[in-house]
Scaffold this motif. Structure first.
Motif, PDB file in Angstrom:
ATOM      1  N   MET A 186       0.836  -1.204   0.000  1.00 58.40           N
ATOM      2  CA  MET A 186       0.000   0.000   0.000  1.00 58.40           C
ATOM      3  C   MET A 186       0.869   1.251   0.000  1.00 58.40           C
ATOM      4  O   MET A 186       0.581   2.223  -0.705  1.00 58.40           O
ATOM      5  N   LEU A 187       1.953   1.222   0.779  1.00 60.18           N
ATOM      6  CA  LEU A 187       2.828   2.383   0.898  1.00 60.18           C
ATOM      7  C   LEU A 187       3.628   2.642  -0.381  1.00 60.18           C
ATOM      8  O   LEU A 187       4.246   3.694  -0.521  1.00 60.18           O
ATOM      9  N   LYS A 188       3.617   1.686  -1.305  1.00 61.89           N
ATOM     10  CA  LYS A 188       4.305   1.837  -2.591  1.00 61.89           C
ATOM     11  C   LYS A 188       3.311   2.004  -3.738  1.00 61.89           C
ATOM     12  O   LYS A 188       3.631   1.700  -4.889  1.00 61.89           O
ATOM     13  N   ALA A 189       2.136   2.525  -3.444  1.00 63.55           N
ATOM     14  CA  ALA A 189       1.061   2.585  -4.438  1.00 63.55           C
ATOM     15  C   ALA A 189       1.467   3.309  -5.713  1.00 63.55           C
ATOM     16  O   ALA A 189       0.998   2.970  -6.799  1.00 63.55           O
ATOM     17  N   GLU A 190       2.352   4.303  -5.586  1.00 67.77           N
ATOM     18  CA  GLU A 190       2.744   5.074  -6.771  1.00 67.77           C
ATOM     19  C   GLU A 190       3.740   4.321  -7.646  1.00 67.77           C
ATOM     20  O   GLU A 190       4.064   4.776  -8.752  1.00 67.77           O
ATOM     21  N   GLN A 191       4.212   3.155  -7.202  1.00 71.97           N
ATOM     22  CA  GLN A 191       5.211   2.409  -7.971  1.00 71.97           C
ATOM     23  C   GLN A 191       4.724   1.033  -8.434  1.00 71.97           C
ATOM     24  O   GLN A 191       5.483   0.309  -9.067  1.00 71.97           O
ATOM     25  N   ILE A 192       3.477   0.695  -8.131  1.00 71.00           N
ATOM     26  CA  ILE A 192       3.017  -0.654  -8.459  1.00 71.00           C
ATOM     27  C   ILE A 192       1.765  -0.634  -9.325  1.00 71.00           C
ATOM     28  O   ILE A 192       1.014   0.335  -9.350  1.00 71.00           O
ATOM     29  N   THR A 193       1.577  -1.740 -10.036  1.00 68.60           N
ATOM     30  CA  THR A 193       0.317  -2.037 -10.719  1.00 68.60           C
ATOM     31  C   THR A 193      -0.209  -3.321 -10.101  1.00 68.60           C
ATOM     32  O   THR A 193       0.282  -4.414 -10.399  1.00 68.60           O
ATOM     33  N   PRO A 194      -1.168  -3.225  -9.182  1.00 64.96           N
ATOM     34  CA  PRO A 194      -1.646  -4.422  -8.484  1.00 64.96           C
ATOM     35  C   PRO A 194      -2.785  -5.117  -9.219  1.00 64.96           C
ATOM     36  O   PRO A 194      -3.716  -4.481  -9.711  1.00 64.96           O
TER      37      PRO A 194
END
Length: 395
Positions: A186-194
């Motif tokens: 969640m804390l890396k939301a700007e770097q992931i495509t979940p």
């Protein structure tokens, strides 16, 4: 930022909705909340839960008045041990943390209007006290500030969450995503495509409400397996223990946790292989896979097929003892993933079985020799992934 998606004002009796989370005491008096820390060591925070702030830009407007004998600063905290802002009793900004904007205005009655804007990656808001950048401290047990009102506004965060180019984002495939993403992701939301797989419709709907706010984020209402077709899902008394395999009460009867595995219902679910979804361009190639499917991990991995060759890390729950009938155990998984160039990097016991070594969280990453041959973009992704997963880097 455009117009607010929603706003919520806490004043008067509504201020009591800010509940004590850590080492504080509160009392409502004349429409204001008087906030004290405690003499114990720890975080000193009040918290309110609202999923409307998750993966959104939040503007927090707080009117506070410091108490005469205040010994600490006003503190705004983000879940995950991140600071948002810290303001001293004279209105100075001591720490601007992850905030995008902070303004402090002193009013004629000696109170302050504090306005802070930040990207929220958790469905809670936390305010309290910090002692000059020491968020964990031993308090005095005295009154610190009077909370007069709080205005929460949430705005669309697509621009902020899209700053990482699509080709540089980490594709996280979360299999068995009941409850949503893990905090570390969640804390890396700007770097992931979940991409989350959750076959129980009601659980999938809950996750979809917030996951869709991340660019490219989606929830697939199917179960992954080694073969396509309909299978029976055994819904357990504790929903998180539901599995495509029957619980093995020859083992579970010996443990106090056993009753929560009892099957209370069954449901037919559509199963698919992940590599088939990829072939049909309905799912992306994974960079990291997280699996929590209660005894069906091996079969899910088989369904990824050749895509495991390019995957960089896999985190999954597995067992040394079969708590589900017919399940593969940790040795089977180590052997299979070894054929795709993975090494077992971490094993952490899950203390659910009265102290016995039954269930473990395990982490696999590509072996050192495979990592040395990765392209530069892939090595960068590998570095980010191992940082998030807490794995020591290869030297």
């Amino acid at each position: 930022m455009g117009e607010a998606i929603f706003s919520q004002t806490y004043s008067g009796d509504d201020l009591s909705r800010w509940q004590v989370a850590h080492e504080m005491s509160i009392r409502l008096e004349e429409g204001a909340l008087i906030v004290s820390d405690t003499a114990r060591h720890g975080w000193h925070l009040l918290r309110v839960y609202d999923p409307g702030v998750l993966f959104r830009i939040v503007k927090l407007k707080v009117q506070i008045k410091f108490c005469i004998d205040s010994t600490t600063n006003f503190y705004i905290h983000h879940y995950g041990s991140l600071d948002i802002a810290e303001i001293s009793a004279d209105g100075a900004v001591i720490n601007n943390g992850i905030s995008k904007k902070i303004s402090v205005a002193k009013l004629s009655d000696g109170s302050f209007d504090v306005e802070v804007t930040f990207l929220s990656c958790h469905p809670t808001l936390s305010i309290g006290c910090s002692n000059n950048r020491q968020a964990m401290y031993t308090g005095s047990g005295s009154e610190q500030f009077v909370l007069m009102s709080v205005l929460v506004e949430a705005f669309d965060a697509e621009t902020e969450l899209s700053r990482t180019p699509a080709e540089e984002r980490i594709t996280l495939v979360d299999v068995g995503g009941q409850g949503g993403l893990q905090l570390k992701w969640m804390l890396k939301a700007e770097q992931i495509t979940p991409v989350v797989f959750e076959p129980i419709a009601s659980e999938a709907a809950l996750v979809r409400q917030t996951l869709s706010r991340i660019p490219g984020g989606r929830v697939v209402e199917k179960a992954l397996a080694h073969a396509a077709g309909v299978q029976k899902l055994h819904i357990a008394a504790a929903s998180g223990c539901s599995s495509l395999r029957e619980p093995n009460f020859e083992v579970l009867q010996h443990y106090s946790i056993g009753p929560i595995f009892r099957t209370i219902d069954t449901q037919e679910v559509e199963c698919v292989r992940y590599d088939e979804l990829f072939r049909m361009q309905e799912a992306p190639s994974p960079d990291v896979i997280k699996i929590d499917v209660q005894g069906f991990e091996y079969e899910v991995l088989v369904g990824f097929g050749h895509l495991l060759e390019s995957c960089l890390a896999i985190e999954l729950e597995t067992h040394f003892v079969p708590i589900y009938r017919g399940q593969k155990l940790i040795g089977d998984i180590v052997d299979m993933l070894g054929d795709f160039g993975f090494a077992l990097r971490q094993v952490r016991q899950v203390p659910n079985f009265d102290g016995d070594a039954v269930e473990f969280d395990t982490l696999f990453t590509k072996r050192r020799d495979r990592v040395s041959k990765l392209s530069e973009p892939a090595r960068h992704k590998f570095q980010v992934i191992t940082d998030v997963l807490g794995t020591l880097p290869y030297t």
